[in-house]
Design a protein around this motif. Structure first.
Motif, PDB file in Angstrom:
ATOM      1  N   GLY A 421      14.287 -18.378 -38.195  1.00 10.16           N
ATOM      2  CA  GLY A 421      14.712 -19.660 -37.651  1.00 10.16           C
ATOM      3  C   GLY A 421      13.942 -19.935 -36.362  1.00 10.16           C
ATOM      4  N   GLY A 422      14.543 -20.690 -35.445  1.00  9.55           N
ATOM      5  CA  GLY A 422      13.842 -20.990 -34.190  1.00  9.55           C
ATOM      6  C   GLY A 422      14.753 -21.726 -33.232  1.00  9.55           C
ATOM      7  N   GLY A 423      14.274 -21.894 -31.992  1.00 10.83           N
ATOM      8  CA  GLY A 423      15.030 -22.658 -30.996  1.00 10.83           C
ATOM      9  C   GLY A 423      16.251 -21.911 -30.476  1.00 10.83           C
ATOM     10  N   ALA A 424      17.263 -22.677 -30.113  1.00 16.59           N
ATOM     11  CA  ALA A 424      18.443 -22.109 -29.448  1.00 16.59           C
ATOM     12  C   ALA A 424      19.162 -21.084 -30.324  1.00 16.59           C
ATOM     13  CB  ALA A 424      19.408 -23.230 -29.090  1.00 16.59           C
ATOM     14  N   ARG A 425      19.015 -21.244 -31.642  1.00 16.52           N
ATOM     15  CA  ARG A 425      19.724 -20.377 -32.580  1.00 16.52           C
ATOM     16  C   ARG A 425      18.806 -19.346 -33.232  1.00 16.52           C
ATOM     17  NH1 ARG A 425      25.339 -20.372 -32.908  1.00 16.52           N
ATOM     18  NH2 ARG A 425      26.041 -22.345 -32.113  1.00 16.52           N
ATOM     19  N   LEU A 426      17.625 -19.169 -32.649  1.00 14.83           N
ATOM     20  CA  LEU A 426      16.707 -18.161 -33.184  1.00 14.83           C
ATOM     21  C   LEU A 426      17.474 -16.854 -33.386  1.00 14.83           C
ATOM     22  CD1 LEU A 426      13.662 -17.218 -33.580  1.00 14.83           C
ATOM     23  CD2 LEU A 426      13.770 -16.488 -31.206  1.00 14.83           C
TER      24      LEU A 426
END
Ligand code: HEM
Length: 487
Positions: A421-426
């Motif tokens: 995934g990626g970003g804040a919820r990586l």
């Protein structure tokens, strides 16, 4: 750092000029009141959602009860939502059943985006970082050597290795979490796994998800739901016991994450930041690490061996590369830049079988847009990582196992891979996982050649069984020791 600045404008446009500036999302015909519920009951959902992308494109919508879901099927649209516009899509769907398995939304993985969640994730992230720097390499090496011993003891007989992989992955996490490792025959370990697996499997079942979409059904007796409640209680009891044990130890394992987390709680009391994290957060972080870090890594290892049985020459290439570069010793994680063939194998298995194929659903926390489509607040976003990794526009011959695509001149770029995934919820455990995949695979292929059992007519079925984790159907394999000197 996108702050959703275009969302107000988009909302206005959407209200006053419906259809003119923001086209409505494509998707299969929806039949109220169930909407597209039948699309979601498919036995291999990632494959099914990927096939719908061929008809409706990289972004389409599905309806389920009152909820609109938007499925993202290419790495570009997934990155737009998760990374570029992370602050618009960092939420999790708030659901009745997620609340039950996450102790009221207190896990990192299922908790919704708010100040408390941010403080919780920060606390666990820094504890994990500390522990990765200090002890992770040793912990993984130790488990890899233990796995070697277990495989040697099979003396070339045909075995299903999935449980040994689970024990190895789980021991990495329990050693990191509370400084404890188990033997395969340990009753406590079996109890822990059976209850975590049950929770994941039951929670993924339609008997449970239907309770989120149709609240009226919660009033009816539901034996599957009762079992889920029982398993959650059992899980909490086991973890509580461990945390209490840890706290009461005279000589604590200073490297364990539990120690860092508890210290973090104390520091936070000193600095008083407005959000108060408590023992409940430490408890639920342990649940996150155990659930997030066990079946994923174990499933990935089973996939790797399954693919290698189909293309045995890849094992030889990895082995020869290690012989040439390492001159007989085991790989260190710092050797990865000198072992491109081993790395290519890791990437290709992550591409073909991202073990969390649909990530975890996100929720739009404000009105926003993806690929030019208006996405209203509360829309559920499903990042179809499996679909992105099979996108024919990015990956020639996407369904074939070809690690060489990641070697120089092979045309494959790791930039288009997004298995974590990626970003804040990586994925919170990405660095733990990457080191595990590299070292476990390196150790296994240095010491063993994996061959199909003699009397087995067929090779492992590579389609897989998809639930929250994408697993390979069980198969047996012979681990033939290589003629290398003992370490
Ligand atoms: C979340 C993949 C191993 C802990 C996730 C997500 C993915 C993922 C796709 C969801 C991201 C999203 O919501 O967009 C993987 C893969 C792994 C792996 C492919 C191994 C091959 C691990 C390990 C740990 C871990 C070893 C723990 C040490 C977590 C946690 C979350 C998460 C806590 C929730 C993050 C959040 O909601 O903020 N993982 N993971 N994972 N993973 Fe992993």
């Amino acid at each position: 750092d996108h702050k959703g600045t275009d969302s107000g404008l988009l909302q206005c446009l959407h209200q006053f000029l419906p259809g003119s500036s923001s086209p409505s999302l494509p998707g299969p015909p929806s039949f109220p009141p169930i909407g597209n519920m039948m699309e979601l009951t498919h036995d291999h959902l990632p494959i099914h959602l990927t096939s719908l992308a061929q008809r409706y494109g990289h972004i389409y919508r599905l309806k389920c009860g009152n909820t609109t879901m938007v499925v993202l099927n290419s790495s570009d649209v997934i990155r737009e939502a998760l990374v570029k516009k992370w602050s618009d899509f960092a939420g999790r769907p708030v659901s009745y059943t997620a609340d039950i398995v996450s102790g009221g939304g207190h896990t990192i993985s299922l908790g919704d985006y708010n100040e408390e969640w941010r403080a919780h994730r920060r606390l666990v992230h820094s504890a994990l970082q500390r522990c990765c720097q200090q002890s992770l390499h040793d912990v993984i090496e130790r488990q890899a050597l233990h796995l070697r011993k277990v495989l040697m003891e099979y003396k070339g007989s045909a075995v299903d290795l999935s449980e040994d992989f689970t024990v190895a992955a789980s021991n990495v996490i329990t050693t990191l979490a509370f400084g404890k490792e188990y033997d395969k025959s340990s009753l406590e370990l079996q109890q822990l796994h059976s209850c975590l697996n049950e929770i994941v499997a039951l929670w993924g079942s339609s008997w449970i998800s239907v309770l989120d979409s149709f609240p009226v059904l919660r009033k009816l007796p539901n034996p599957v739901f009762s079992r889920l409640l029982k398993e959650v209680a059992r899980r909490d009891e086991i973890i509580r016991k461990h945390l209490n044990n840890y706290k009461s130890q005279e000589r604590k394992n200073e490297d364990a994450i539990t120690g860092s987390l508890l210290q973090g709680l104390e520091k936070q009391h000193d600095t008083e930041q407005g959000v108060l994290l408590t023992d409940v957060h430490v408890h639920m972080a342990t649940v996150d690490l155990l659930i997030g870090g066990t079946e994923t890594t174990a499933a990935w290892l089973s996939w790797t061996v399954a693919f290698l049985l189909h293309r045995p020459e890849v094992q030889t290439k990895v082995y020869e590369e290690m012989c040439a570069v390492l001159e007989g010793r085991y790989p260190k994680y710092s050797d990865r830049h000198r072992l491109p063939v081993l790395c290519a194998l890791v990437h290709e298995v992550l591409r073909l079988r991202p073990v969390a194929p649909l990530a975890v659903p996100h929720r739009a926390i404000r009105d926003s847009s993806i690929a030019g489509y208006f996405i209203p607040k509360n829309t559920v976003i499903i990042p179809n990582l499996f679909g992105a990794h099979h996108d024919p526009a990015v990956w020639p011959d996407p369904y074939s196992f070809k690690p060489e695509r990641f070697l120089e001149g092979g045309g494959g770029s790791t930039r288009a891979l997004i298995p974590f995934g990626g970003g804040a919820r990586l994925c919170l455990g990405e660095s733990v996982a990457r080191m595990e995949l590299f070292l476990f695979t390196g150790y296994l292929l240095r010491d063993f050649q994996f061959v199909p059992p003699e009397r087995e007519a067929s090779l492992p079925d590579l389609r897989g069984v998809a639930s929250v984790v994408l697993k390979v159907k069980s198969y047996t394999v012979t681990a033939r020791p290589r003629a290398v000197p003992n370490p």
